[in-house]
Design a protein around this motif. Sequence first.
Motif, mmCIF file in Angstrom:
data_model
loop_
_atom_site.group_PDB
_atom_site.id
_atom_site.type_symbol
_atom_site.label_atom_id
_atom_site.label_comp_id
_atom_site.label_asym_id
_atom_site.label_seq_id
_atom_site.Cartn_x
_atom_site.Cartn_y
_atom_site.Cartn_z
ATOM 1 N N ASP A 132 -5.725 6.828 -1.126
ATOM 2 C CA ASP A 132 -5.459 5.986 0.044
ATOM 3 C C ASP A 132 -5.389 4.498 -0.281
ATOM 4 O O ASP A 132 -4.618 3.759 0.319
ATOM 5 N N ASN A 133 -6.206 4.042 -1.205
ATOM 6 C CA ASN A 133 -6.305 2.600 -1.449
ATOM 7 C C ASN A 133 -5.420 2.117 -2.593
ATOM 8 O O ASN A 133 -5.535 0.965 -3.022
ATOM 9 N N GLU A 134 -4.539 2.968 -3.098
ATOM 10 C CA GLU A 134 -3.729 2.575 -4.251
ATOM 11 C C GLU A 134 -2.395 1.971 -3.806
ATOM 12 O O GLU A 134 -1.902 2.236 -2.706
ATOM 13 N N PRO A 190 0.842 -1.208 0.000
ATOM 14 C CA PRO A 190 0.000 0.000 0.000
ATOM 15 C C PRO A 190 0.873 1.254 0.000
ATOM 16 O O PRO A 190 1.935 1.282 0.626
#
Length: 239
Positions: free
Chosen positions: A113-115, A100
């Motif tokens: 945030d989720n990449e 992450p």
Amino acid sequence: MSSPKTEFIVEDLISKIYQKRYSSGKLPPERELAELYNVSRYTIQKALKQLIGMGLLIPRQGNGVFINEKMSGNPLVFNSVTQVPYKDLKSQMLYLKKVPALPKLQRIFNLQDNEMVWEFCRIRIVNYQKTQIETGYIPCTLFPVMTSEVIEDSIQNFALEEGYRISHFMTNYSSTQLTREEADILNCRKNTPAFLIKSRGFLRDGSVFVSSEIIAINYECTYVVPFNKNIFHKRRRPG
């Protein structure tokens, strides 16, 4: 690393090229240069090979070595790795994993945030000697697929093959000392002086396609840059 004699000849020839000492655009013959610097022709050939590798000189078979006028007036940066032919430069991957993107990497790569990013670590081997440990990150948004072959070959070349257009690199140099773990990898003593090199590669659209930190030993870097009169006078102003 080159011998001190070869390094001096390389730097002196660069100086003469930027001074436009060779008005004909052609360097003197190897024999004449060897006599001038009081060295063997082999040493001259090694120096010329480096300058050709930098793009400053162009060899023309049977006609000598000529100055590349397109390069001679531009800023020049070369170091102890870029001088090495690719056949003498190897990489050994220690690991490659998808992780992450933490806040710092989100800012660097403009991610959410989720990449995710690819995290890699590799050893650079120059002339059979381990000289660098590089830890870096590559955004998965630009490169959904990444392999050990790419990491051990050339990330820049892979980016070009994927159709991206590389614009420039931003590099920062500072001093450091090897930790015990780094020293063990590079076959050195702990606390051996080293360079810490932080680098980011940019694409033409402004995106960062790679960010890395390199611990380097036996490293040299030379710059030839234009004098900026405006910046000089600005620094001289009081207050």
